[in-house]
Design an enzyme around this catalytic site. Sequence first.
Site, PDB file in Angstrom:
ATOM      1  CD  GLU A 124     -29.756 165.436  71.997  1.00 53.21           C
ATOM      2  OE1 GLU A 124     -30.691 164.949  72.623  1.00 53.21           O
ATOM      3  OE2 GLU A 124     -28.672 165.777  72.540  1.00 53.21           O
ATOM      4  CG  HIS A 184     -35.291 127.714  61.444  1.00 48.94           C
ATOM      5  ND1 HIS A 184     -34.841 128.935  60.971  1.00 48.94           N
ATOM      6  CD2 HIS A 184     -36.030 127.171  60.442  1.00 48.94           C
ATOM      7  CE1 HIS A 184     -35.267 129.099  59.721  1.00 48.94           C
ATOM      8  NE2 HIS A 184     -35.999 128.047  59.383  1.00 48.94           N
TER       9      HIS A 184
END
Length: 465
Positions: free
Chosen positions: A207, A444
Amino acid sequence: MSAENHYDLVVIGAGPGGYIAAIRAAQLGLRTACIEKEPELGGTCLRVGCIPSKALLESSFLYAEASHGFSAHGIETSGLRFDLDKMLARKSKIVKDLTGGVRGLFKKHKITEYSGHGRIDGPGRVIVKAKDGSEQALGATNILIATGSEVSTLPGIEMDWDYVGGSTEALSYPEVPKHLVVIGAGVIGLELGSVWKRLGAKVTVLEYLPRILPGVDADIAKRALALFRRQGLEFELGVKVTGARRNGDHCVVEAEGREPIHADRVLVSVGRRPYTEGLGLETVGITLDRRGRITVDDHLRTSAPNVYAIGDVIPGPMLAHKAEDEGVACAEIIATGYGHVNPDTIPGVVYTEPEIAWVGKTEEELKEAGIPYRAGSFPFAANARAKALGQTDGLVKVLAHAETDRVLGVHMIGPKVGELIGEAVAAMEFGASAEDIARTCHAHPTLSEVLKEAALAVDGRELNR
Ligand code: NAI
């Protein structure tokens, strides 16, 4: 030209932008045609982009999980192997089903498909050149350019579109490379680099910048880099690649200040550029900006009357869903005079493991613009569902305006965050505050509770940490 060959709208390109625009236009009663040069509809995304890469990411993830992840659940495997041909065939079947599906949608909506290369031939006229060289002229009250983008390369890189290739080639390597060099640590490099790493390749990512994933919130990108390194992907940052070529049955990659690297395959993923070749733009006086893009106004109109453009050929992120939404807006603008895409709420997702997703401004952008903000973050490690899944890496970060509490950006790295980001996008689209998200009931145990806790954390009120 006969009335039969005259349309209210001629769309050039049947990618996610073009085919969705055609469908919306037909829904609104416009006589619509769509021209596509490839045998399959669906564009880069369906044929050689988003869809096949996700198929391979899923297969390779399952293999990696079976290899390294199952034993933590008390599941033992032996003699595990994979059949690459079968994996690739599964990917191709998914692509075939989806591209065939687009053809079905065209029939359903009575959209006329023209197979060939489309080019504008002066105001209100489009020529379709078929594979056999024959040409047909269409009349068009409106023209929409949705021709997408193509792979960018670098000087010194000799693409043979096989050993030294782009994403298309990397979706179909006939065998797992021993050593794959990826040039560019952007979205394509990380997704496809992950696929081949999981299947056994040594993967070296080169990169140019000192970081990965430019544009992504720097804190999230830094965490991602550490996790990818832990998975065995090798990164060399700040490396300027000066050349790459095939040499017999292997490849050589040259970069400034280091020895040449020898590899079996090279994936060049340094970006994409707008595809406008042979489109006849000059016949209606449309010019390109210095990055080769067609400029449009906020009604997606080009400088030529009744010629519109959407997707990768115009400025903005090169993302399928951005093109789709522009396609809908454009059809609505043509048919009704109204249509809009909110550029501030276009999400981004990187389908690595863990996934990375975001919407809105990064911390760097807020700092640069001098906008006062408060940040709240919450880790997946403190979430019950993530623990049960055994996928606890990552976090969610909510950025809200310091005075109004309005959500300005949400950044995520963690399990299935590509799905979780949808809630953040909807919240921002409705102008939500962090408090609004914090006071919304979340099931949940679910991963979505991490977003709620991060919203609470903006005010220092997280409950489970
Ligand atoms: P990218 O723009 O995401 O990344 C390119 C990378 O190459 C950057 O990190 C850049 O700094 C680096 N680079 C540039 N020149 C270099 C050099 N000389 N040496 C080394 N590195 C260099 O481009 P990418 O990954 O090719 O993707 C193209 C487009 O496709 C992007 O716009 C992306 O948004 C889109 N895409 C989106 C996906 C998704 O939404 N999940 C998946 C795949 C592609």
